[in-house]
Design a protein around this motif. Structure first.
Motif, PDB file in Angstrom:
ATOM      1  N   VAL A   1       0.849  -1.199   0.000  1.00  0.00           N
ATOM      2  CA  VAL A   1       0.000   0.000   0.000  1.00  0.00           C
ATOM      3  C   VAL A   1       0.884   1.249   0.000  1.00  0.00           C
ATOM      4  CG1 VAL A   1      -1.602   1.372   1.409  1.00  0.00           C
ATOM      5  CG2 VAL A   1      -2.018  -1.086   1.082  1.00  0.00           C
ATOM      6  N   MET A   2       1.902   1.248   0.852  1.00  0.00           N
ATOM      7  CA  MET A   2       2.786   2.425   0.938  1.00  0.00           C
ATOM      8  C   MET A   2       3.535   2.633  -0.372  1.00  0.00           C
ATOM      9  SD  MET A   2       4.248   2.372   4.785  1.00  0.00           S
ATOM     10  CE  MET A   2       3.146   2.705   6.157  1.00  0.00           C
ATOM     11  N   THR A   3       3.989   1.542  -0.971  1.00  0.00           N
ATOM     12  CA  THR A   3       4.706   1.650  -2.248  1.00  0.00           C
ATOM     13  C   THR A   3       3.813   2.297  -3.301  1.00  0.00           C
ATOM     14  OG1 THR A   3       6.042  -0.285  -1.758  1.00  0.00           O
ATOM     15  CG2 THR A   3       5.853   0.311  -4.076  1.00  0.00           C
ATOM     16  N   ASN A   4       2.564   1.850  -3.369  1.00  0.00           N
ATOM     17  CA  ASN A   4       1.657   2.408  -4.387  1.00  0.00           C
ATOM     18  C   ASN A   4       1.456   3.904  -4.197  1.00  0.00           C
ATOM     19  OD1 ASN A   4       1.321   0.098  -5.829  1.00  0.00           O
ATOM     20  ND2 ASN A   4      -0.462  -0.582  -4.669  1.00  0.00           N
ATOM     21  N   VAL A   5       1.330   4.339  -2.939  1.00  0.00           N
ATOM     22  CA  VAL A   5       1.134   5.776  -2.704  1.00  0.00           C
ATOM     23  C   VAL A   5       2.425   6.535  -3.040  1.00  0.00           C
ATOM     24  CG1 VAL A   5       0.406   7.550  -1.062  1.00  0.00           C
ATOM     25  CG2 VAL A   5      -0.593   5.269  -0.913  1.00  0.00           C
ATOM     26  N   ALA A   6       3.573   5.958  -2.674  1.00  0.00           N
ATOM     27  CA  ALA A   6       4.861   6.620  -2.969  1.00  0.00           C
ATOM     28  C   ALA A   6       5.046   6.771  -4.486  1.00  0.00           C
ATOM     29  CB  ALA A   6       6.016   5.830  -2.361  1.00  0.00           C
ATOM     30  N   LEU A   7       4.685   5.723  -5.226  1.00  0.00           N
ATOM     31  CA  LEU A   7       4.803   5.800  -6.693  1.00  0.00           C
ATOM     32  C   LEU A   7       3.884   6.898  -7.229  1.00  0.00           C
ATOM     33  CD1 LEU A   7       4.836   1.974  -7.556  1.00  0.00           C
ATOM     34  CD2 LEU A   7       6.768   3.552  -7.727  1.00  0.00           C
ATOM     35  N   ASN A   8       2.717   6.979  -6.632  1.00  0.00           N
ATOM     36  CA  ASN A   8       1.742   7.988  -7.014  1.00  0.00           C
ATOM     37  C   ASN A   8       2.269   9.421  -6.803  1.00  0.00           C
ATOM     38  OD1 ASN A   8      -1.034   9.473  -5.740  1.00  0.00           O
ATOM     39  ND2 ASN A   8      -1.229   8.406  -7.691  1.00  0.00           N
ATOM     40  N   TYR A   9       3.206   9.557  -5.851  1.00  0.00           N
ATOM     41  CA  TYR A   9       3.813  10.864  -5.577  1.00  0.00           C
ATOM     42  C   TYR A   9       5.161  11.018  -6.307  1.00  0.00           C
ATOM     43  CZ  TYR A   9       0.693  12.664  -1.911  1.00  0.00           C
ATOM     44  OH  TYR A   9      -0.376  13.181  -1.216  1.00  0.00           O
ATOM     45  N   GLY A  10       5.460  10.091  -7.210  1.00  0.00           N
ATOM     46  CA  GLY A  10       6.662  10.240  -8.040  1.00  0.00           C
ATOM     47  C   GLY A  10       7.957   9.782  -7.397  1.00  0.00           C
ATOM     48  N   TYR A  11       7.872   8.921  -6.382  1.00  0.00           N
ATOM     49  CA  TYR A  11       9.094   8.420  -5.738  1.00  0.00           C
ATOM     50  C   TYR A  11       9.590   7.155  -6.437  1.00  0.00           C
ATOM     51  CZ  TYR A  11       8.749  11.709  -1.893  1.00  0.00           C
ATOM     52  OH  TYR A  11       8.736  12.860  -1.148  1.00  0.00           O
ATOM     53  N   LYS A  12      10.911   6.954  -6.395  1.00  0.00           N
ATOM     54  CA  LYS A  12      11.516   5.744  -6.965  1.00  0.00           C
ATOM     55  C   LYS A  12      12.177   4.948  -5.838  1.00  0.00           C
ATOM     56  CE  LYS A  12      11.495   6.854 -11.593  1.00  0.00           C
ATOM     57  NZ  LYS A  12      10.218   7.568 -11.531  1.00  0.00           N
ATOM     58  N   GLU A  13      12.166   3.621  -6.000  1.00  0.00           N
ATOM     59  CA  GLU A  13      12.709   2.797  -4.915  1.00  0.00           C
ATOM     60  C   GLU A  13      14.237   2.817  -4.865  1.00  0.00           C
ATOM     61  OE1 GLU A  13      11.490  -1.312  -4.796  1.00  0.00           O
ATOM     62  OE2 GLU A  13      12.357  -1.545  -2.787  1.00  0.00           O
ATOM     63  N   PHE A  14      14.779   2.862  -3.648  1.00  0.00           N
ATOM     64  CA  PHE A  14      16.221   2.771  -3.402  1.00  0.00           C
ATOM     65  C   PHE A  14      16.464   1.590  -2.463  1.00  0.00           C
ATOM     66  CE2 PHE A  14      18.504   6.941  -4.481  1.00  0.00           C
ATOM     67  CZ  PHE A  14      17.521   7.365  -5.366  1.00  0.00           C
ATOM     68  N   ARG A  15      17.482   0.794  -2.780  1.00  0.00           N
ATOM     69  CA  ARG A  15      17.880  -0.298  -1.879  1.00  0.00           C
ATOM     70  C   ARG A  15      19.347  -0.104  -1.552  1.00  0.00           C
ATOM     71  NH1 ARG A  15      14.578  -5.633  -3.513  1.00  0.00           N
ATOM     72  NH2 ARG A  15      12.782  -4.593  -4.413  1.00  0.00           N
ATOM     73  N   THR A  16      19.639   0.241  -0.348  1.00  0.00           N
ATOM     74  CA  THR A  16      21.029   0.518   0.043  1.00  0.00           C
ATOM     75  C   THR A  16      21.475  -0.532   1.067  1.00  0.00           C
ATOM     76  OG1 THR A  16      20.294   2.026   1.771  1.00  0.00           O
ATOM     77  CG2 THR A  16      20.763   3.010  -0.377  1.00  0.00           C
ATOM     78  N   PRO A  17      22.804  -0.671   1.258  1.00  0.00           N
ATOM     79  CA  PRO A  17      23.286  -1.747   2.154  1.00  0.00           C
ATOM     80  C   PRO A  17      22.905  -1.532   3.618  1.00  0.00           C
ATOM     81  CG  PRO A  17      25.067  -0.860   0.796  1.00  0.00           C
ATOM     82  CD  PRO A  17      23.912   0.064   0.631  1.00  0.00           C
TER      83      PRO A  17
ATOM     84  N   THR B   1       5.207  16.277   1.689  1.00  0.00           N
ATOM     85  CA  THR B   1       5.772  15.075   2.309  1.00  0.00           C
ATOM     86  C   THR B   1       4.901  14.608   3.481  1.00  0.00           C
ATOM     87  OG1 THR B   1       7.938  15.865   1.658  1.00  0.00           O
ATOM     88  CG2 THR B   1       7.904  14.106   3.285  1.00  0.00           C
ATOM     89  N   ILE B   2       4.435  15.563   4.264  1.00  0.00           N
ATOM     90  CA  ILE B   2       3.527  15.195   5.363  1.00  0.00           C
ATOM     91  C   ILE B   2       2.245  14.591   4.778  1.00  0.00           C
ATOM     92  CG2 ILE B   2       2.138  16.083   7.284  1.00  0.00           C
ATOM     93  CD1 ILE B   2       4.272  18.247   7.699  1.00  0.00           C
ATOM     94  N   ALA B   3       1.755  15.224   3.700  1.00  0.00           N
ATOM     95  CA  ALA B   3       0.519  14.738   3.067  1.00  0.00           C
ATOM     96  C   ALA B   3       0.704  13.322   2.538  1.00  0.00           C
ATOM     97  CB  ALA B   3       0.110  15.680   1.932  1.00  0.00           C
ATOM     98  N   LEU B   4       1.890  13.041   2.040  1.00  0.00           N
ATOM     99  CA  LEU B   4       2.179  11.695   1.541  1.00  0.00           C
ATOM    100  C   LEU B   4       2.076  10.667   2.675  1.00  0.00           C
ATOM    101  CD1 LEU B   4       3.430   9.506  -0.330  1.00  0.00           C
ATOM    102  CD2 LEU B   4       5.644  10.561   0.036  1.00  0.00           C
ATOM    103  N   GLY B   5       2.710  10.980   3.803  1.00  0.00           N
ATOM    104  CA  GLY B   5       2.655  10.063   4.950  1.00  0.00           C
ATOM    105  C   GLY B   5       1.227   9.904   5.451  1.00  0.00           C
ATOM    106  N   TYR B   6       0.525  11.006   5.515  1.00  0.00           N
ATOM    107  CA  TYR B   6      -0.862  10.991   5.989  1.00  0.00           C
ATOM    108  C   TYR B   6      -1.718  10.131   5.064  1.00  0.00           C
ATOM    109  CZ  TYR B   6      -5.404  12.939   7.367  1.00  0.00           C
ATOM    110  OH  TYR B   6      -6.698  13.103   7.798  1.00  0.00           O
ATOM    111  N   THR B   7      -1.516  10.288   3.752  1.00  0.00           N
ATOM    112  CA  THR B   7      -2.304   9.514   2.779  1.00  0.00           C
ATOM    113  C   THR B   7      -2.025   8.024   2.916  1.00  0.00           C
ATOM    114  OG1 THR B   7      -2.196  11.383   1.269  1.00  0.00           O
ATOM    115  CG2 THR B   7      -2.845   9.278   0.312  1.00  0.00           C
ATOM    116  N   MET B   8      -0.755   7.666   3.112  1.00  0.00           N
ATOM    117  CA  MET B   8      -0.429   6.240   3.283  1.00  0.00           C
ATOM    118  C   MET B   8      -1.225   5.646   4.446  1.00  0.00           C
ATOM    119  SD  MET B   8       3.683   6.265   2.821  1.00  0.00           S
ATOM    120  CE  MET B   8       4.449   6.353   1.204  1.00  0.00           C
TER     121      MET B   8
END
Ligand code: HAM
Length: 478
Positions: A25-41, A143-150
């Motif tokens: 669910v969070m991924t879908n909302v993040a994508l909706n806000y134009g975010y790209k996934e990062f995987r770091t060590p 950014t707050i709105a993004l978290g709130y929406t999730m």
């Protein structure tokens, strides 16, 4: 028997499915806000956190899992993600090659040697975002709105969003001077931690939870009285934007956050379950003015937050916010006899490739035992294959819901199943929508609320929160 490491926990079966649901669910909302996934060590050089999270923070002083590797380097298991994500952006030269802001979302484990208690683990998972190269108030509120929406999409109501501002540098310096003057008169009566914070980072005294210290802290000067005009205007604008978006909030002038990189707006999401359980902040974040340049990037600002998946999963369980997540299999094959076992082994491979989730019962001999297993596996159809069926190229199918049984030619099996599952989905009740089995991507099709079966609803404003689970079933939540 080996015991699990203190402060860690296993996430298995249904619980793991619930974690995946939250992340999806969070991924879908993040994508909706134009975010790209990062995987770091998970492993980073210790200096990264000492520089960014800050050597006066509790995390760096007491909680890091730091060790020397075989090459003599000081390595730390990441206690948080922001520093590593920004480091990855700097290393990949994203600030030189991409438009600002660079937007990252991430999910995964962090490690802090904290005292284990309810909602507090030594290994815990976060889902977070960083919006780097963002100095405007609009980005902060977005950014707050993004978290709130999730959280809203996950079904949270009655959220408590606490906000505060740490102001600009000048506001903070003035405020720290006022705190110094005030606490110098009281510090001898306060706890050991506060005495240390008095020397290292006076703002952190406001975070002290020791009950005897609270009356002193409550009377301390408030940041609001030390803001420069610009910082005050900024904070007012944040509040008016949140009001315009109808995102409820409260100002908590003692909210300072435990990581040293913050400046400007800071915030936390809180939620108390109806049984009274509260595991601490379920997510938190804020604006950082100098972090990016301290990590070797340009002098640009950023904003981000992270949610604690463990805490979110716990309160969602307490308040039954999880939808029913698909658990069963479509088909349960029951072979009777050795030849049937061999045949079923191949048939299962074919059926799975057609998109039907399939289980074969190799472990029971009697029909009764097989039916019991099918029930526990929450299978929709049982496919019975015995000697008669094999000799006649037939297959017996039992609908485990209606108990109806029928026999068909083996060559008709695929069209029978396609037809059956189409009808099954057609008649799905109103709380469900549905997705086709074969070839459809996650969230691609759904026929809820006026949508025809197979019609795409993901990018449709009204239906952006539909998501799918498991083998082609789809859950609908507002
Ligand atoms: P944080 O407040 O340290 O911020 O952690 C964010 C969230 O992670 C907390 O609100 C909580 O839900 C969860 N959390 C933290 N520690 C634990 C623990 N020991 N056990 C279970 N859950 C925990 C950060 O980590 C910042 N990096 C957030 C951020 C991103 N700020 C800007 N960008």
């Amino acid at each position: 028997m080996f015991n699990i490491v203190k402060g860690t926990h296993d996430v298995i079966q249904a619980e793991a499915q619930r974690y995946s649901y939250i992340e999806e669910v969070m991924t879908n909302v993040a994508l909706n806000y134009g975010y790209k996934e990062f995987r770091t060590p998970v492993l980073e050089n210790s200096d990264l956190f000492i520089r960014s999270v800050g050597d006066s923070s509790d995390i760096v002083r007491k909680e890091m899992y730091t060790f020397e590797d075989k090459g003599g380097r000081s390595i730390t298991l990441r206690p948080e993600r922001t520093a590593g994500i920004i480091r990855s952006m700097v290393n990949a030269k994203l600030f030189a090659n991409q438009d600002y802001p660079v937007k990252a979302f991430y999910v995964g484990p962090n490690f802090r040697y904290e005292r284990p208690q309810q909602g507090r683990y030594r290994q815990f998972n976060q889902f977070g975002v960083e919006c780097a190269g963002a100095s405007t108030i609009e980005r902060d509120v977005e950014t707050i709105a993004l978290g709130y929406t999730m959280l809203k999409v996950l079904g949270f109501d009655n959220l408590k969003l606490k906000i505060n501002t740490l102001g600009d540098k000048e506001s903070r310096e003035n405020y720290k001077a006022a705190l110094k003057e005030y606490f110098s008169k009281h510090i001898e009566e306060m706890c050991g931690d506060c005495k240390e914070r008095f020397k290292l980072n006076i703002l952190r005294i406001l975070d002290c939870k020791v009950p005897e210290d609270r009356p002193i802290i409550d009377k301390a000067p408030k940041i609001g009285d030390y803001l420069t005009e610009e910082a005050r205007n900024r904070f007012e604008k944040v509040k008016s934007y949140l009001t315009a978006l109808e995102i409820p909030f409260e100002v908590d002038s003692e909210l300072v956050r435990g990581l040293d990189y913050y400046s400007g707006i800071v915030f936390e999401f809180h939620y108390t379950a109806s049984n009274g359980n509260n595991y601490g902040a379920i997510g938190a974040g804020g604006h950082y003015g100098n972090l990016i340049s301290e990590i070797g990037g340009p002098q640009i600002e950023g904003v981000g937050f992270a949610f604690g998946i463990e805490r979110i999963a716990k309160v969602m369980e307490d308040d039954s916010l999880f939808p029913e997540l698909a658990n069963g299999v479509d088909l349960f094959i029951m072979p009777m006899g050795e030849k049937a076992v061999e045949f079923s082994f191949g048939l299962a491979y074919v059926l799975r490739n057609l998109g039907y989730s399939t289980e074969v019962c190799y472990e029971a001999k009697s029909m009764g035992a097989m039916f019991k297993k099918a029930e526990r596996r929450e299978a929709t159809l049982a496919l019975i294959i015995g000697e008669d069926e094999l000799n006649n190229n037939m297959i017996t199918i039992k609908n485990l819901g209606t108990k109806e049984q029928t026999q068909i030619n083996l060559q008709d099996l695929q069209s029978y199943l396609d037809n059956f599952f189409d009808i099954e989905l057609e008649s799905a009740d109103d709380s469900e929508c549905c997705c086709h089995h074969e070839g459809h991507e996650h969230g691609e099709c759904c026929r809820h609320e006026g949508h025809e079966h197979g019609e795409c609803c993901q990018d449709d404003d009204e239906h952006e929160h539909h998501c799918c689970h498991g083998h082609g079933h789809c859950h609908h939540e507002e």
